[in-house]
Design an enzyme around this catalytic site. Sequence first.
Site, PDB file in Angstrom:
ATOM      1  N   TYR A  78       0.806  -1.225   0.000  1.00 37.55           N
ATOM      2  CA  TYR A  78       0.000   0.000   0.000  1.00 37.55           C
ATOM      3  C   TYR A  78       0.845   1.283   0.000  1.00 37.55           C
ATOM      4  O   TYR A  78       0.302   2.364  -0.215  1.00 37.55           O
ATOM      5  CB  TYR A  78      -0.921   0.030   1.224  1.00 37.55           C
ATOM      6  CG  TYR A  78      -1.933  -1.091   1.259  1.00 37.55           C
ATOM      7  CD1 TYR A  78      -2.813  -1.288   0.210  1.00 37.55           C
ATOM      8  CD2 TYR A  78      -2.002  -1.940   2.351  1.00 37.55           C
ATOM      9  CE1 TYR A  78      -3.734  -2.318   0.233  1.00 37.55           C
ATOM     10  CE2 TYR A  78      -2.926  -2.974   2.394  1.00 37.55           C
ATOM     11  CZ  TYR A  78      -3.791  -3.158   1.328  1.00 37.55           C
ATOM     12  OH  TYR A  78      -4.703  -4.171   1.358  1.00 37.55           O
ATOM     13  N   ILE A  79       2.121   1.164   0.285  1.00 33.46           N
ATOM     14  CA  ILE A  79       2.954   2.368   0.376  1.00 33.46           C
ATOM     15  C   ILE A  79       3.969   2.389  -0.752  1.00 33.46           C
ATOM     16  O   ILE A  79       4.309   1.355  -1.332  1.00 33.46           O
ATOM     17  CB  ILE A  79       3.661   2.463   1.750  1.00 33.46           C
ATOM     18  CG1 ILE A  79       4.498   1.216   2.019  1.00 33.46           C
ATOM     19  CG2 ILE A  79       2.648   2.676   2.854  1.00 33.46           C
ATOM     20  CD1 ILE A  79       5.267   1.260   3.323  1.00 33.46           C
TER      21      ILE A  79
END
Length: 860
Positions: free
Chosen positions: A124-125
Amino acid sequence: MQEENQPKNNSENHSEETITKVTGMYKDWFLDYASYVILERAVPAIVDGLKPVQRRIMQSMKDLDDGRYNKVANLVGHTMQYHPHGDASIADAMVQLGQKELLIDMQGNWGNILTGDSAAASRYIEARLSKFALEVVFNPKTTVWQSSYDGRRKEPINLPVKFPLLLAQGAEGIAVGLSTKILPHNFNELIDASIKHLKGKSFKLIPDFLTGGIADVTNYNDGKRGGKVRIRAKITQLDKNTLVINEVPYGTTTSSLIDSILKANDKGKIKIKKIEDNTAAEVEILVHLPNGVSPDKTIDALYAFTYCEQSISPLCCVIEDNKPIFVGVSEVLRKSTDHTVALLKQELEIELGELEEQWHFASLERIFIENRIYRDIEEEETWEGVITAIDKGLKPHIKHLKRAVTENDIIRLTEIRIKKISKFDIDKAKQYIESLEDKIAQVKHYLANLIEFAIDYFKNLKDKYGKGKERKTEIRIFEDIVATKVAMKNAKLYVNRKEGFFGTSLRKDEFVTDCSDIDDIIVFLEDGRMIVSKIDSKTFVGKNIIHIAVFKKKDKRTIYNMIYRDGKAGSTFMKRFAVTSITRDKEYDLTAGNKNSKVLYFSANPNGEAEVVMVYLRAIGSIKKLKFEIDFADLAIKGRGSKGNTVTKHAVKKIELKEKGISTLKPRKIWFDDTVQRLNVENRGELLGEFTAEDRLLIITQSGTIKTIIPDLSTHFEEDMIVLEKWIPNKPISAIHYDGEKERYYVKRFMIDNPNKEEVFISDHPKSQLEIVATDYRPIAEVVFSKRSLENEIVNFEEFIAIKGIKATGNQLTTEKIKQVNLLDPLPYEDPEVNSVDVIDEDDVSSKNNDDDEGQITLF
């Protein structure tokens, strides 16, 4: 290895020990494992400041760098080509690297070092290399490569980092048999130190933490083994019932800090009402206190009993030449700076070689085209003939070249396109060659002045990346906090005087005082013995207790007055003494040491009071005077082991208090140490004056608050404090202030009517502000206006306005805008005379056990 063998004889059981030697592959396994952990996992290299996993992460990010963000999961997967470990360890290392806010440009939820919140999952990052990393960390031309663990790729042995990265980021790791803990330092300060090193000047490095806080680096010891750094949270007082924690110590989070405060509260070390955590981008923890709890004492208690103060022991261990070494951070910076200079030199030499090669071929190209040598190959039918023809054509024109012409040079000439030859511009070619010559001269100048070039390089780094990287951790010298002095009174002390017991569980017996469960208790017995013991639920010290109290170590102001009978029928003696230091649970005999001695009179005086007592004698024999007075003020204060002065040789019937005494100790001198923002009695800082029990301190802040307090060495002071001095009740306060509502400047003079109340003496309008305050009897001020056309005005406060109430606005000074106000020398004023009295200097109070007898003075 031990083995148990069966005995040969069943009637005799015994065991034999045999030693089995470890051989084969087992022999070196532990050493191989230890070496691997030290060199390949836990300890950073001094050359580039990175651990292997960090280095491989950086190289992977460089491989995939195209200026856009990459999913961290993708970066982790790519790193596994270099790093022979799982993806979780790589992702954790990458998050830690990113949270140091130097090498990685982050996007998404990367966690929070303030709250301890973890980062989102790596899918997600996103991340990319920072501009700083791209400029400082990589250069394939100066990188030495090695095969990766599976031989499929090449990875850098060390990255060519041109900056003291290790000290900027810090490092921590536990290996086999050793560990490392290098604290982070300030970006700009490291650059300044590198420049000083290059200039041959001395420098000093102190840590700086992203979490801010306050640090005492007195014992930092250059980051070597045995050093220590004390770090504190930044705590301020919002109001009398609220404390605010705005910065947390390095190594803690708001969650762990709050947990430690709640535990200390549960144990009774501190008293709090509730805690609010308002932390978002910045730390804000509100600690609400119950009514009647001192904020100053609570601040010290937070430092003493919670994670608000941390002690870190640095240990600078790094890898150099493939082995661990222990050095100081100054040596790390020197080596890093010297390595940066070597890398800069290597880059310049490479650049010089490339420029010279460009100049060489540009010159050959010009000769080849300008002299139409390309026509010489028209008749040649073989490749060898072409090469020979060109070589022959070049020879008359190449004397000015800096190296010989090679076959590869000629081959490159044959590759020049016809289009380029047809459009060849001699002037442009000359200009290009001249520009190359200028660049070559410049690079040679840099090499000849390499140190100056390196200094300029560091200055450029500071200019480009130093903004926003100012020091966050405030440096102070901490005062030592005595836990027993700041612990909240979470226990009750009881005593059974007759039976000789004291403790916290004797609730049916006499209550003595509230105390802390870590206090020491001092006890005096009727037979003249004294003992100091730790408080417990129930402790026996001896029958017939005559005095019990909480013991204060190094207390020279509490004076004990005692009259005792020596032995069963001996003379009576009197003595005055202080108890400043003892050995816990050791009995001390305060009499002359004879059996059946008895204390006839005893008093404990917190401020050295000396009372008058009446002594009554027994009517035995031909005694004419059966009663007389004794004034303890006539007796010098000696050591607790002294015998004392003779009162009488006759039998004493009783002793009664006739008159309470006044303090015989000299007023205490108090200093203010601006470095630690604390009061002290050790001659540190500015002398505020001599203080008796009734004297108070005057405190005025820039925000317009004024109050007086009884001097307490544990008092905390506001950061905007502008006046701190001994308060003289009849001395007026003078001020010039701006009233935001009326938009005018006013002058006021007032006295403090209620010394126990904190008040604000300017209006509460947001634009109101205090221009200047004076505490002289007859102050004079110079007012400088913003308009240059207006002349400066001299204000004599005494003539301008009479003394009024603290709430009065005062007399209007001007509506013009004031640039500044300067205090001038005040008018002369004579203080009223004060009658002096004879007192004893507190420093003369002996704290030693003096067993020598004093001069024997028989009173009766």
